[in-house]
Design an enzyme around this catalytic site. Structure first.
Site, PDB file in Angstrom:
ATOM      1  N   ARG B  21       0.844  -1.203   0.000  1.00 24.50           N
ATOM      2  CA  ARG B  21       0.000   0.000   0.000  1.00 24.50           C
ATOM      3  C   ARG B  21       0.884   1.261   0.000  1.00 24.50           C
ATOM      4  NH1 ARG B  21      -0.815   4.640   2.778  1.00 24.50           N
ATOM      5  NH2 ARG B  21      -0.368   3.496   4.715  1.00 24.50           N
ATOM      6  N   ASP B  22       1.507   1.548   1.112  1.00 22.69           N
ATOM      7  CA  ASP B  22       2.326   2.762   1.219  1.00 22.69           C
ATOM      8  C   ASP B  22       3.500   2.719   0.236  1.00 22.69           C
ATOM      9  OD1 ASP B  22       3.190   5.196   2.132  1.00 22.69           O
ATOM     10  OD2 ASP B  22       3.929   4.492   4.044  1.00 22.69           O
ATOM     11  N   HIS B 213       5.945   4.283  12.543  1.00 25.31           N
ATOM     12  CA  HIS B 213       5.918   4.249  11.072  1.00 25.31           C
ATOM     13  C   HIS B 213       6.851   5.368  10.599  1.00 25.31           C
ATOM     14  CE1 HIS B 213       3.570   3.614   7.191  1.00 25.31           C
ATOM     15  NE2 HIS B 213       4.246   4.723   6.933  1.00 25.31           N
ATOM     16  N   HIS B 215       9.797   7.132   8.123  1.00 27.08           N
ATOM     17  CA  HIS B 215      10.366   7.194   6.781  1.00 27.08           C
ATOM     18  C   HIS B 215      11.852   7.535   6.890  1.00 27.08           C
ATOM     19  CE1 HIS B 215       6.660   7.278   3.987  1.00 27.08           C
ATOM     20  NE2 HIS B 215       6.351   6.683   5.117  1.00 27.08           N
ATOM     21  N   CYS B 246       5.430   9.748   0.198  1.00 25.73           N
ATOM     22  CA  CYS B 246       4.133  10.431   0.312  1.00 25.73           C
ATOM     23  C   CYS B 246       4.015  11.488  -0.767  1.00 25.73           C
ATOM     24  CB  CYS B 246       3.995  11.079   1.685  1.00 25.73           C
ATOM     25  SG  CYS B 246       2.504  12.074   1.827  1.00 25.73           S
ATOM     26  N   ASN B 255       9.922   4.326   2.950  1.00 25.69           N
ATOM     27  CA  ASN B 255       9.695   3.806   4.289  1.00 25.69           C
ATOM     28  C   ASN B 255      10.999   3.203   4.791  1.00 25.69           C
ATOM     29  OD1 ASN B 255       6.572   3.534   5.055  1.00 25.69           O
ATOM     30  ND2 ASN B 255       6.799   3.335   2.835  1.00 25.69           N
TER      31      ASN B 255
END
Lengths: 308, 308
Positions: B21-22, B213, B215, B246, B255
């Site tokens: 997803r991310d 979470h 980055h 993002c 990430n």
């Protein structure tokens, strides 16, 4: 550390820039003496006070460092800036003294097999070579820094006991080294093992005299540096743009990137006297010369913003 | 932490793989549904138990996730493996329920300006949209995970006070979220600030319910993860090969790489149930599909060795 409470960290950290030596020594392409001199001057301009600029080893082994004497001759004297060079033996020491350097470094391993493969002799024999070097340096008023490699693993032997590292570190201090840089040559270390290493070595050598020299081969360098900062280590070796590696250590790529280290130290409120923007510019300068992107993520992020 | 003594760390860590997803949502190129399904199955095969596989948002905004329902339909049911999806509103929830997912995630920001730019409404309005979603999820027996973004900085507002993060986290928990993932969306965090954030948020939400979470935009992700592990955080979000970023946050790239995170956790003796070699192979699989090198240094080092 669970629960509330702040990390206890050193208020100041001494950054040792090893890019011009450890960073360039295995580069496939030659960097001209003039470019090295400008690069080193830019590094010093960013506020760095300790820069390892070359080595007096046989050009047969490390051709990239063959112009070390010319580099030193070309460097402007800057107050409070010390340029160091690596020397493997008395011959190298004489060359360093003739060049007029104020600091040299000797390089030992904590692994017998690595020592034999890297400097073609046992650990004891390599220390035997350094003894007269350290004595001559003291007589000449030249400071000596000691390196210990393979402190968190050896490409040939695998695990390296912290006690083996402590023994070599203690002998180097006894010879007159003022600082011992612990090198995770193959970058296999992780934070708890890095802290355990410091606990053990600090029993043989005062933690104030220890430096961390971590490679980012497995992406662990910054986490390991944080872990040893928590143990009171206040000297960190790194290379701008994450340059470097070790020709004798399989997959040993990249020093911790100085820009990423400084970004972390700034965020931790630790004083270094180094300006991140100027440091990143010095890193970009050498990357342009090498024709490659920087390996520093902080430098990449900062330049991305600067571009807007 | 200065002086002797081991780091106090969680014995087990739950790894949440957000790559599908991310990691993929902002990829310039399309990855076929069949490839996504094989990739996710390889990730689950490595031992991962929590994988975020897509999102039910408007394909107009995130075209890469348009096939989420088909991806879910194609996934083999594996005991103990949970596939999550991001949902922005009731419409997304209905789609997720029809797809038969057992877990959804809602996404709020700790910064007003980021909230308006990212989801076109205030923080309060976004939380208002999530309330009925959380209620409906509870009725349907679907678990809800809450994200808070910009927890260590906002691309528009700069500093974000930890109290603002704590307020949003607390509201999401009150709505029924079982876990709150704290996102350093732009990767500007450093370890001491990450620990300060946990100290503050843990006063509003039990630390057992917090996830990190982070980055790696400035190369700080692993050091920050280590710092919050020391605070008792035992859930870590990451993406294999360091994929992701993002679209609304300037310079927010990558990430934390799952392989690098797992390499560190293994070295720390923390149990995850995930096999590093298989995880790295799953990362290599998607990198081959995307035609790019992995951003995981551990994966690169391991594959280098595998090649010999």
């Amino acid at each position: 550390m669970l629960g509330k409470g702040k990390m206890r960290l050193p208020a100041k950290v001494k950054l040792v820039e090893v890019g011009p030596r450890d960073g360039l020594q295995n580069e496939p392409q030659t960097i001209s003496t003039a470019v090295k001199i400008e690069w080193i001057d830019r590094l010093a301009g960013s506020g760095l006070r300790f820069i390892e600029v070359g080595s007096f080893v046989s050009p047969k082994w490390v051709p990239r460092m063959a112009d070390t004497a010319d580099v030193i001759a070309g460097l402007a004297v800057r107050d409070g800036v010390r340029y160091g060079v690596l020397v493997p033996n008395m011959r190298g020491f004489e060359a360093a003294r003739s060049a007029g350097v104020k600091e040299i470094a000797v390089f030992a391993a904590a692994s017998e097999t690595f020592s034999r493969n890297n400097v073609n002799c046992s650990i004891a024999e390599s220390l035997g070579r350094f003894r007269p070097v350290c004595e001559a340096a003291q007589t000449a008023g030249i400071a000596v820094r000691g390196y210990v490699s393979c402190v968190l693993g050896c490409p040939y032997e695998g695990e390296v006991p912290p006690q083996a590292v402590a023994r070599v570190a203690k002998e180097l201090m006894a010879m007159g080294c003022y600082e011992i840089s612990l090198g995770d040559t193959i970058g296999r270390g992780t934070p708890a093992r890095a802290q355990g290493l410091i606990d053990t070595v600090a029993e043989a050598v005062p933690v104030e005299s220890l430096a961390a020299h971590f490679h980012d081969t497995y992406g662990q360098a910054l986490a390991n540096i944080l872990a040893v900062l928590e143990k009171g280590v206040a000297v960190i070796d790194s290379a701008v743009a994450g340059l470097g590696g070790c020709p004798f250590a399989e997959g040993a790529t990249g020093n911790a990137a100085s820009e990423d280290v400084l970004y972390m130290l700034n965020g931790l409120g630790i004083e270094t006297g180094v300006d991140l923007k100027q440091l990143a510019q010095a890193g970009q300068f050498i990357c342009d010369q090498l024709g490659r992107p920087t390996a520093s993520k902080a430098a990449r992020a900062l330049s991305g913003k600067a571009g807007r």
